[in-house]
Design an enzyme around this catalytic site. Structure first.
Site, PDB file in Angstrom:
ATOM      1  N   HIS A   1     151.985   9.640 -23.810  1.00 28.17           N
ATOM      2  CA  HIS A   1     150.868   9.798 -22.848  1.00 28.17           C
ATOM      3  C   HIS A   1     149.810  10.791 -23.794  1.00 28.17           C
ATOM      4  CE1 HIS A   1     147.729  10.200 -19.260  1.00 28.17           C
ATOM      5  NE2 HIS A   1     148.905   9.397 -18.875  1.00 28.17           N
TER       6      HIS A   1
ATOM      7  N   ASN B   1     151.116   4.935 -12.234  1.00 27.28           N
ATOM      8  CA  ASN B   1     151.878   6.809 -12.872  1.00 27.28           C
ATOM      9  C   ASN B   1     151.681   7.729 -12.128  1.00 27.28           C
ATOM     10  OD1 ASN B   1     151.761   9.040 -14.546  1.00 27.28           O
ATOM     11  ND2 ASN B   1     151.172   8.555 -16.340  1.00 27.28           N
TER      12      ASN B   1
ATOM     13  N   GLU C   1     145.133   3.586 -23.293  1.00 26.17           N
ATOM     14  CA  GLU C   1     144.843   4.609 -22.361  1.00 26.17           C
ATOM     15  C   GLU C   1     143.328   5.130 -22.754  1.00 26.17           C
ATOM     16  OE1 GLU C   1     146.600   4.571 -18.926  1.00 26.17           O
ATOM     17  OE2 GLU C   1     147.729   6.136 -20.092  1.00 26.17           O
TER      18      GLU C   1
ATOM     19  N   GLY D   1     146.870   5.843 -12.866  1.00 19.30           N
ATOM     20  CA  GLY D   1     146.956   6.932 -12.636  1.00 19.30           C
ATOM     21  C   GLY D   1     146.650   6.687 -10.935  1.00 19.30           C
TER      22      GLY D   1
HETATM   23  P1  PGA Z   1     144.302   7.218 -13.968  1.00 24.33           P
HETATM   24  O1  PGA Z   1     144.918   7.626 -15.392  1.00 24.33           O
HETATM   25  O2  PGA Z   1     143.978   6.020 -13.353  1.00 24.33           O
HETATM   26  O3  PGA Z   1     143.997   8.310 -13.049  1.00 24.33           O
HETATM   27  O4  PGA Z   1     142.756   7.119 -14.803  1.00 24.33           O
HETATM   28  C1  PGA Z   1     145.848   6.564 -15.964  1.00 24.33           C
HETATM   29  C2  PGA Z   1     146.939   6.902 -16.848  1.00 24.33           C
HETATM   30  O5  PGA Z   1     146.768   8.428 -17.062  1.00 24.33           O
HETATM   31  O6  PGA Z   1     147.897   6.629 -16.716  1.00 24.33           O
END
Ligand code: PGA
Length: 223
Positions: A99, A9, A148, A207
Site C-alpha cells: 500500500h 481496508n 490506487e 478505505g
Molecule cells: P480511501 O482509501 O477509500 O479512503 O480513498 C483507499 C485505500 O487507501 O485503500
C-alpha cells in the site's frame, strides 16, 4: 458474470467494541453474499481484530472473508514485533501488500515488498498487491492487483472510470499472471458502479467509506 472483489481496508482504525457494532449493523442487512456468490467481500482490519472477527463471521454465517493489511518480509523466527504469513493464515485468506501509505510513511521499497509477496504465496495467502500506476512492478505469482493512484486516496477525488479501466487493461496485458485488477481511491456508494461495470476492473478497495457499515453496504449493493 465476472467475479467482483469488494474490499474494506480499515487501516489503523477500529477497536473491538467498534468492530462489534460494525458487524452487528452489517449482519442486520441480509446481503446476498456467500461462498458461491459473484461478490467476494473481504474485510481487512488491524491485526488485533482478526481473531475476534473470524469468530463473529463464522458464528453469524456472514459469508465475509478476512484479509490482513500487511505481513512480515521474514519467515517465522527472531523478528521482534513482526507478524508472519503463517500467523496471518490462521485467520485470513488475503493480505494487502505494498500500500502506498506504507511505501511513503515507512519507506517500503520494491525489494521488501517482493519478499512479502513470496512469504504470502508460501503460506497460501492471496496478496492484494497495490500499485500506484502501470510503472509499479508486479511480482511474479500475484493474481490480484489494486490500482490506487495516490492523488485519489483519502481525498474525495476518485480517478475517472475511463482512466482506471485503461490502467486495468494495461496491467492485465503486461502481466499474464494477474487475473483481477481492482480500483481504489475515494470509492463511495455513488461512484462504485462506474468502476465495477467496466470490462477490465474486477472490484474495489475501499478505505474511508468502509469504516461506516452503512456506507460500505451501499458500496456492496451498488457494485
Ligand atoms: P480511501 O482509501 O477509500 O479512503 O480513498 C483507499 C485505500 O487507501 O485503500
Amino acid at each position: 458474470m465476472k467475479k467482483l472483489f469488494i474490499i474494506a481496508n480499515w487501516k489503523s482504525n477500529e477497536t473491538t467494541p467498534e468492530s462489534n457494532s460494525w458487524i452487528q449493523e452489517f449482519s442486520n442487512v441480509k446481503l446476498p453474499i456467500s461462498h458461491e456468490a459473484e461478490k467476494e467481500v473481504i474485510i481487512c482490519p488491524p491485526f488485533t481484530l482478526l481473531a475476534g472477527l473470524k469468530n463473529l463471521i463464522v458464528d453469524k454465517d456472514l459469508g465475509l472473508k478476512l484479509g490482513a493489511q500487511d505481513i512480515s518480509p521474514f519467515a517465522q523466527g527472531a523478528h521482534t514485533g513482526e507478524i508472519n504469513a503463517q500467523e496471518v493464515k490462521e485467520f485470513a485468506d488475503y493480505v494487502i501488500i505494498g500500500h502506498s501509505e506504507r511505501r511513503l510513511e515507512l519507506g517500503e521499497d520494491d525489494s521488501v515488498i517482493s519478499e512479502k509477496v513470496k512469504r504470502a504465496l508460501e503460506a497460501e495467502l492471496t496478496p492484494i498487491f497495490c500499485v500506484q500506476g502501470i510503472d509499479t512492478p508486479v511480482p511474479d505469482g500475484v493474481s490480484v492487483v489494486a490500482y490506487e493512484p495516490v492523488s485519489a486516496i483519502g481525498t474525495g477525488k476518485a480517478d475517472t472510470p475511463e482512466d482506471a479501466e485503461r490502467v486495468a487493461k494495461t496491467i492485465k496485458e503486461k502481466y499474464s499472471y494477474v487475473q483481477h485488477v481492482l480500483y481504489g481511491g475515494s470509492v463511495r456508494g455513488g461512484n462504485v458502479a462506474g468502476f465495477t461495470q467496466g470490462q477490465f476492473i474486477d472490484g474495489v478497495l475501499v478505505g474511508g467509506a468502509s469504516l461506516d457499515a452503512d456506507k460500505f453496504i451501499q458500496i456492496v449493493k451498488n457494485s
